[in-house]
Enzyme design. Structure first.
Site, mmCIF file in Angstrom:
data_model
loop_
_atom_site.group_PDB
_atom_site.id
_atom_site.type_symbol
_atom_site.label_atom_id
_atom_site.label_comp_id
_atom_site.label_asym_id
_atom_site.label_seq_id
_atom_site.Cartn_x
_atom_site.Cartn_y
_atom_site.Cartn_z
ATOM 1 N N ARG A 1 -4.285 -14.006 11.971
ATOM 2 C CA ARG A 1 -3.672 -13.183 10.890
ATOM 3 C C ARG A 1 -4.805 -12.536 10.225
ATOM 4 O O ARG A 1 -5.307 -12.870 8.992
ATOM 5 C CB ARG A 1 -2.816 -14.120 10.065
ATOM 6 N N CYS B 1 0.903 -1.171 -0.039
ATOM 7 C CA CYS B 1 -0.041 -0.105 0.032
ATOM 8 C C CYS B 1 0.904 1.280 0.113
ATOM 9 O O CYS B 1 1.609 1.448 0.937
ATOM 10 C CB CYS B 1 -1.077 0.012 1.220
ATOM 11 N N GLU C 1 -4.518 -8.992 -1.493
ATOM 12 C CA GLU C 1 -4.698 -9.277 -0.159
ATOM 13 C C GLU C 1 -3.685 -7.956 0.553
ATOM 14 O O GLU C 1 -2.571 -7.707 -0.376
ATOM 15 C CB GLU C 1 -3.896 -10.642 0.219
ATOM 16 N N ARG D 1 -6.193 -10.185 7.648
ATOM 17 C CA ARG D 1 -5.938 -9.502 6.556
ATOM 18 C C ARG D 1 -7.172 -9.005 5.645
ATOM 19 O O ARG D 1 -8.242 -9.593 5.709
ATOM 20 C CB ARG D 1 -5.351 -10.465 5.579
#
Length: 430
Positions: A168, A79, A117, A170
């Site tokens: 986790r 990102c 993702e 995401r």
């Protein structure tokens, strides 16, 4: 792990060591292009998936000339801040970023499905602008995506479906190509951040994913140092003595030994942040209630003077566990954090490897790979464990990708995915 006949093709961008590849090949896909800028990760990818890996796609070059036609584009993309100048629309606002290269590939090849993702924060308030640009740009290219983040974690997926005991979370941005006339219609997120099929995450048994002690090569490499063993011994005594004294509920707030003092002598300096003042008061109250026991403990361990400042702090998050032997630990800058051994926190690309209370050691790269859904045949030849931990911490969980991809294929209404769903198992089996 993969089907003998390929029912679709995919490309794997920002590929890491191949978590997307593991999932999509298990669904029957054939990888026709992969890119990864990190040379060490690319070597591991090439070794395990037996294909060449291109260097990363970069904003200064046009990626279209490198990439062949494909049915699915998969990317664990980084990102980056997008330009807010004039709040331009569509792809121009992402120009100069790596995400723009993804858009260019989508514009040229129009694959049926895009599977992206990213970390949870991509959908948080600090990245609201980036999120809007991503969703708007994909829709303007004809991809139907949800503006509501699809957040998921492998610990929410039962083991029968490829889940793993790792928290986790995401964000998945998943879209099907429907054309620009339909792409702006809102849809629900492809997955919800909740357990699947009635699964209870508290039922995970971490030991099921650990190696037998006698099969770990170079076993001594995972032992704690003498200093680390001493830290654990000190805090193990802390827990055991409180339990022996009948303390049923250990403090849930951080224990700060350097701030132990009687509540009557506590002075909170002016200007102390409210959160810190609260912890100071709680530590003082805790010390006052157990002053005699804590003084004996401190005296037996020389007031903890040989412990670094960060190891004089302790975070108990293990509820009613009887001892540190029954738990997992992490050595963090904020202190030694202790949790129940049901599921581990997210693997990260820094040295906070999970420590098992019994046997007292760090988890191995093989065990970390299992937590990412990779098979035991997956290898990390010719590199130090630190590199393997880093690559796994940067990776995507294969079982979650498998689940998310199947969910999008099923809801797309596209007949081309029916055979893929029929020929693939609901369970991700490595």
């Amino acid at each position: 792990m993969s089907s003998t006949a390929h029912s679709f093709t995919f490309i794997d961008l920002f590929a890491g060591i191949g978590g997307f590849h593991a999932a999509l090949s298990a669904l029957g896909g054939e990888c026709v292009y992969a890119s990864e800028i990190d040379e060490a990760a690319a070597k591991i990818y090439q070794h395990n998936w037996e294909m060449e890996v291109a260097g990363d796609i970069v904003p200064e070059t046009d990626p279209v000339v490198k990439v062949p036609p494909h049915d699915v584009l998969a990317a664990g993309f980084p990102c980056q801040p997008f330009s807010k100048s004039g709040f331009q629309r569509g792809m121009d606002e992402a120009r100069g970023t790596l995400f723009w290269n993804i858009l260019r590939i989508l514009e040229e090849h129009r694959p049926s499905l895009v599977l992206l993702e990213n970390v949870r924060n991509i959908a948080g308030p600090r990245h609201a602008h980036e999120w809007q640009v991503i969703i708007r740009s994909l829709r303007e290219l004809g991809y139907q995506v949800s503006s509501t983040p699809a957040v998921f974690s492998p610990h929410l997926l039962p083991p029968s479906m490829g889940g793993r005991p790792q928290v986790r979370e995401r964000v998945f941005i998943v879209g099907t190509y429907v054309g620009t006339e339909q792409s702006h219609k809102e849809v629900d997120p492809v997955v919800r951040n909740r357990p699947i099929d009635g699964w209870n995450p508290q039922d995970w048994v971490l030991s099921d994913y650990l190696q037998d002690e006698d099969e770990i090569a170079d076993r001594a490499n995972y032992d704690l140092t003498p200093a680390e063993q001493h830290w654990v011994r000190v805090w193990s005594e802390f827990v055991l003595r409180l339990r022996a004294a009948g303390v049923q509920k250990l403090p849930g707030f951080p224990i700060w030994v350097d701030h132990f003092r009687h509540i009557d002598s506590l002075v909170v300096p002016d200007g102390t942040p409210a959160w810190k003042a609260n912890f100071l008061r709680k530590n003082a109250q805790f010390y006052t209630e157990h002053e005699e026991l804590l003084n004996r403990w401190l005296d037996d361990f020389d007031e903890l003077e040989d412990l670094p400042a960060s190891r004089r702090k302790f975070e108990w998050q293990a509820q009613d566990a009887a001892s540190l032997e029954d738990c997992i630990m992490h050595f963090r800058p904020s202190g030694i954090r202790v949790k129940r051994p049901t599921y581990v926190p997210a693997l990260v690309a820094i040295t906070q490897t999970t420590i098992l209370g019994k046997p007292l050691r760090r988890i191995t790269p093989r065990e970390a790979a299992r937590l990412q859904g990779l098979p035991d045949s997956f290898e990390f030849p010719g590199q130090p464990d630190s590199a393997s931990y880093k690559q796994l911490g940067n990776g995507v969980n294969a079982g979650v990708v498998y689940h998310v991809a199947r969910a999008e294929m099923a809801r797309s209404g596209n007949a081309r995915w029916e055979s893929t769903l029929r020929s693939s198992s609901e369970s991700f089996d490595v």
